[in-house]
Design a protein around this motif. Structure first.
Motif, PDB file in Angstrom:
ATOM      1  N   ASP A 110       0.831  -1.209   0.000  1.00 53.31           N
ATOM      2  CA  ASP A 110       0.000   0.000   0.000  1.00 53.31           C
ATOM      3  C   ASP A 110       0.869   1.264   0.000  1.00 53.31           C
ATOM      4  O   ASP A 110       0.531   2.265  -0.635  1.00 53.31           O
ATOM      5  N   HIS A 111       1.986   1.193   0.717  1.00 55.45           N
ATOM      6  CA  HIS A 111       2.939   2.304   0.708  1.00 55.45           C
ATOM      7  C   HIS A 111       3.516   2.482  -0.701  1.00 55.45           C
ATOM      8  O   HIS A 111       3.682   3.612  -1.182  1.00 55.45           O
ATOM      9  N   ASP A 117       1.726   7.427  -6.636  1.00 53.66           N
ATOM     10  CA  ASP A 117       0.799   8.544  -6.799  1.00 53.66           C
ATOM     11  C   ASP A 117       1.272   9.732  -5.962  1.00 53.66           C
ATOM     12  O   ASP A 117       0.528  10.301  -5.178  1.00 53.66           O
ATOM     13  N   SER A 118       2.536  10.090  -6.140  1.00 50.71           N
ATOM     14  CA  SER A 118       3.144  11.133  -5.300  1.00 50.71           C
ATOM     15  C   SER A 118       4.013  12.061  -6.140  1.00 50.71           C
ATOM     16  O   SER A 118       4.347  11.756  -7.291  1.00 50.71           O
ATOM     17  N   ALA A 123       8.177  13.433 -10.441  1.00 51.59           N
ATOM     18  CA  ALA A 123       9.539  13.862 -10.786  1.00 51.59           C
ATOM     19  C   ALA A 123      10.221  12.827 -11.680  1.00 51.59           C
ATOM     20  O   ALA A 123      10.921  13.178 -12.639  1.00 51.59           O
ATOM     21  N   LEU A 124       9.998  11.539 -11.383  1.00 51.74           N
ATOM     22  CA  LEU A 124      10.572  10.486 -12.225  1.00 51.74           C
ATOM     23  C   LEU A 124       9.914  10.468 -13.606  1.00 51.74           C
ATOM     24  O   LEU A 124      10.595  10.263 -14.624  1.00 51.74           O
ATOM     25  N   GLU A 125       8.605  10.701 -13.638  1.00 53.79           N
ATOM     26  CA  GLU A 125       7.904  10.705 -14.928  1.00 53.79           C
ATOM     27  C   GLU A 125       8.372  11.878 -15.799  1.00 53.79           C
ATOM     28  O   GLU A 125       8.383  11.763 -17.035  1.00 53.79           O
ATOM     29  N   GLY A 139       3.387  -0.111 -10.891  1.00 54.08           N
ATOM     30  CA  GLY A 139       3.363  -1.337 -10.105  1.00 54.08           C
ATOM     31  C   GLY A 139       4.693  -1.620  -9.436  1.00 54.08           C
ATOM     32  O   GLY A 139       5.752  -1.461 -10.033  1.00 54.08           O
ATOM     33  N   TYR A 140       4.616  -1.991  -8.164  1.00 58.12           N
ATOM     34  CA  TYR A 140       5.786  -2.446  -7.412  1.00 58.12           C
ATOM     35  C   TYR A 140       5.588  -3.916  -7.046  1.00 58.12           C
ATOM     36  O   TYR A 140       4.467  -4.342  -6.753  1.00 58.12           O
TER      37      TYR A 140
END
Length: 327
Positions: A110-111, A117-118, A123-125, A139-140
């Motif tokens: 969940d984390h 969604d942060s 920033a990575l996108e 997905g992780y």
């Protein structure tokens, strides 16, 4: 003569315009058809097909189109349309991506979803966009350790072992604990263990099962209450290719991606428990990492992986702080 040439050119343009709306997208990944990451790709392909928007996604699995670590470059150049990829594989092109496989950074599934969604992910996108790449499905996956001859739960257990780690940050941490590092894709772990090249490995719960690594090891340390290993493995797409599709085709892709992302999160949670069942059934010993052992690993990571990331990446501290700020 000019009128005939003009008419022929106009007809060709109309024909090409019609063909542009009917498209086939090539999607590459390294996994078998029973792997969760293939199923994520298949959901998107099936949903797009059902939408009937003259768009087909052709999936090339089991590294049949590109080698696992060689997918990001052709994707960024438009030579490949889509891929499901551990983003840290592209850490050589964008060092910031190494933060998506940082020991102890993600607490649970969940984390992980909150990280996706942060502002950290935004920033990575933005960095992906520089490479003409975009995310369709976040997905992780969690993972653990497996040892050929012994259990691995604490740093002392890895000392002197030839070990495979996914990603630069884990390699730095494991080297800091005294391991010798052998770099390879998860699809190569089985053969490396079989031939004596590897003594131990860490990878995702899903890969531990789909590559049948239980046939080569004596002990498995799964992701449990504490999971040191979380890896961001999104479905990516070439941005220009996406923008060249019709609105209906884009909408079908996004709708399929939304469905696939919800499935990915739920399945990711199941993968860990399922892997334990598979390994127990195969007669492999199960060892669980304690919170104290987790803390010992993270202490080494902070002195190796975290420190190196901040030193080597221009905006490394800012990105790390953004990730750590996600509750």
């Amino acid at each position: 003569m000019k009128h005939t040439l003009f008419a022929a050119t106009a007809a060709s343009a109309l024909l090409l315009g019609g063909m542009a709306n009917a498209a086939e997208l090539r999607l590459s990944h390294q996994w078998s058809n029973n792997d969760v990451r293939h199923k994520v790709a298949q959901i998107v392909a099936d949903e797009v097909a059902a939408a009937d928007v003259d768009l087909e996604i052709k999936i090339f699995g089991s590294k049949s189109l590109f080698k696992p670590r060689e997918q990001y470059t052709p994707l960024s150049r438009g030579q490949l349309d889509m891929t499901v990829l551990p983003l840290s594989y592209a850490g050589g092109q964008q060092p910031a991506y190494n933060l998506t496989l940082m020991p102890g950074l993600v607490k649970n599934h969940d984390h992980a979803a909150r990280l996706s969604d942060s502002p950290f992910m935004e920033a990575l996108e933005a960095k992906m966009a520089e490479d003409d790449v975009m995310v369709l499905v976040h997905g992780y996956l969690a993972g653990g350790f497996a040892g050929k001859e012994k259990c691995i739960t604490k740093p002392d257990d890895i000392q002197g072992l030839q070990t495979r780690a996914a990603g630069k940050a884990f390699e730095q941490m494991l080297a800091g604990a005294g391991a010798s590092i052998a770099s390879m894709a998860s699809s190569e772990i089985y053969n490396a263990m079989q031939t004596g090249v590897l003594d131990a490995a860490n990878t995702s719960s899903s890969s531990f099962v789909s590559y049948r690594i239980y046939e080569q090891v004596s002990c498995y340390t799964p992701a449990g209450d504490v999971a040191l290993w979380f890896m961001y493995q999104p479905l990516l797409m070439n941005k220009t290719t996406f923008e060249g599709l019709s609105e209906d085709q884009q909408a079908a892709l996004m709708a399929g991606a939304e469905k696939a992302e919800a499935y990915y999160l739920e399945e990711a949670k199941k993968q860990d428990a399922n892997s334990v069942e598979v390994y127990e059934k195969a007669g492999v010993e199960i060892a669980h990492m304690s919170q104290e052992e987790f803390d010992a690993w993270r202490a080494i990571a902070q002195e190796t992986s975290y420190k190196a990331f901040v030193e080597q990446v221009a905006d490394g501290q800012e990105l790390l702080d953004m990730a750590l700020a996600v509750e």
